[in-house]
Write a protein that holds these residues in place. Sequence first.
Motif, short mmCIF file in Angstrom:
data_model
loop_
_atom_site.label_atom_id
_atom_site.label_comp_id
_atom_site.label_asym_id
_atom_site.label_seq_id
_atom_site.Cartn_x
_atom_site.Cartn_y
_atom_site.Cartn_z
N MET A 50 -26.66 -44.58 14.90
CA MET A 50 -25.92 -43.60 15.71
C MET A 50 -25.27 -42.55 14.81
N ILE A 51 -25.21 -41.34 15.28
CA ILE A 51 -24.65 -40.25 14.48
C ILE A 51 -23.11 -40.43 14.39
N PRO A 52 -22.51 -40.22 13.19
CA PRO A 52 -21.05 -40.37 13.08
C PRO A 52 -20.33 -39.32 13.93
N SER A 53 -19.05 -39.58 14.20
CA SER A 53 -18.33 -38.63 15.06
C SER A 53 -17.57 -37.58 14.24
N ARG A 54 -17.80 -37.59 12.92
CA ARG A 54 -17.13 -36.59 12.08
C ARG A 54 -18.17 -35.81 11.29
N LEU A 55 -18.00 -34.50 11.29
CA LEU A 55 -18.96 -33.64 10.58
C LEU A 55 -18.24 -32.79 9.56
N TYR A 56 -18.72 -32.86 8.32
CA TYR A 56 -18.20 -31.97 7.27
C TYR A 56 -19.28 -30.95 6.93
N LEU A 65 -28.33 -24.67 6.36
CA LEU A 65 -27.33 -25.61 6.89
C LEU A 65 -27.72 -26.07 8.29
N LEU A 66 -28.12 -25.10 9.11
CA LEU A 66 -28.45 -25.44 10.50
C LEU A 66 -29.71 -26.29 10.58
N ARG A 67 -30.64 -26.06 9.64
CA ARG A 67 -31.84 -26.92 9.60
C ARG A 67 -31.44 -28.35 9.25
N GLU A 68 -30.56 -28.47 8.26
CA GLU A 68 -30.13 -29.83 7.86
C GLU A 68 -29.42 -30.51 9.04
N LEU A 69 -28.56 -29.75 9.72
CA LEU A 69 -27.83 -30.33 10.86
C LEU A 69 -28.80 -30.78 11.95
N SER A 70 -29.79 -29.92 12.24
CA SER A 70 -30.67 -30.28 13.36
C SER A 70 -31.55 -31.48 13.03
N SER A 71 -31.71 -31.78 11.71
CA SER A 71 -32.52 -32.96 11.35
C SER A 71 -31.83 -34.25 11.82
N PHE A 72 -30.54 -34.17 12.14
CA PHE A 72 -29.83 -35.35 12.66
C PHE A 72 -29.80 -35.37 14.18
N SER A 73 -30.38 -34.34 14.80
CA SER A 73 -30.43 -34.20 16.26
C SER A 73 -29.09 -34.48 16.96
N PRO A 74 -28.04 -33.76 16.57
CA PRO A 74 -26.76 -34.01 17.25
C PRO A 74 -26.80 -33.50 18.69
N ALA A 75 -26.21 -34.26 19.58
CA ALA A 75 -26.17 -33.83 20.99
C ALA A 75 -24.87 -33.05 21.23
N LEU A 82 -22.03 -24.69 16.00
CA LEU A 82 -21.21 -25.90 15.84
C LEU A 82 -20.33 -26.18 17.06
N ARG A 83 -19.83 -25.12 17.66
CA ARG A 83 -18.85 -25.30 18.72
C ARG A 83 -19.30 -26.24 19.85
N PRO A 84 -20.53 -26.07 20.37
CA PRO A 84 -20.94 -26.96 21.47
C PRO A 84 -21.03 -28.42 21.05
N LEU A 85 -21.08 -28.65 19.73
CA LEU A 85 -21.21 -30.04 19.26
C LEU A 85 -19.87 -30.75 19.21
#
Length: 364
Positions: free
Chosen positions: A1-7, A39-49, A78-81
Amino acid sequence: MIPSRLYVHIPFCRSICHYCDFPKVIYSPRWEREYVPALLRELSSFSPARGSFETIYLGGGTPTSLSEEGTRVLLGELRPLLREGGELTVEANPESLDEERARLLFSLGANRLSLGAESFRPDYLRLMGRRHAPADIGRAVLAARKAGFRNLSLDLIYGLPGEGLPELQEDVEALLALAPEHLSCYSLSVLPGTRLFLEGFHEEEDEALREQYDWLRARLGEEGYERYEVSSFSLPGFRSRHNLGYWMDEDYLGIGMGAAGAIGGRHYRNSLSLSRYLKGEGREWEEVPTEQDRLEYYFLTRLRLREGFPLEEFERKFGFPFLSRYGERARSLERKGLALLEDGRFRASDEGLYLLDRVLLALF
Ligand code: SF4
């Protein structure tokens, strides 16, 4: 599961401070144009909802060195996440936070700013290689308040070469006059490879630092700031939710050049080279820590918090009671006045928080 904190690491700075050993590079618009999509490519590789994160933290480097366009694109994604009621912090340097920038950040969902004030003395700011003047700090705070920010943190560096109690008192009173909700106060580290180190500067003597720290803690306490972590002070209700996650040994996702993360029992660090990061060669290393590494990491983070950790949490995480392996060492630390075993918790005492290295060495 994806963590609830993003740096999210923004490595760009307009110049390099003389004490800095963070992953950073001098800002260039060309690199920004490549970095934000990477950055956004790296983020999307985790498929955050949508609403995946309880906290998002943009650190650096200097996140406010990004252009308006880069800031819009990044925060727009980032905001919608961020969950409803979540905390979205942006680090900023005083000279790069005018009213327009503060309004932009607020309108894009940021609700907490962490300002690198560091000192109000022009000579100390010069010594540290900071770009701002003392007056920029008050201006930046005012800009943030006007934009709507109700949660501001200011950083202070003390223990500068030649700094005594009167100079620190001057700095702290200037900080308090700005009424931030949170303060992070660090003594100056002179780290190998930094300009201060190469120029032969040293950290101040322990005794002088101790006097400054004790005064600082007492003075901030008088004004209602609770020291909840070694270097962090907050008014009630304004602890850094994001940083609490680190200190509670929770998982977090870190993206960007040099960012670290901990997910599902694996720890990683991204490449410290911007060109490698941009080429998609993201990881410097990734590993499953040994039990000893996990224990050391747990003590290192958990004991920074004034409340320490509940013994039952330790047992749940590691599968054996804390006292069965560490009882003797914990009691010896207690006899020395460095730690306390009480109410089902283990924590560093006030003395132990100041001398945390000694507490940790005894446990490692
Ligand atoms: S602004 Fe921050 S990250 Fe950049 S050089 Fe200075 S201390 Fe380092």
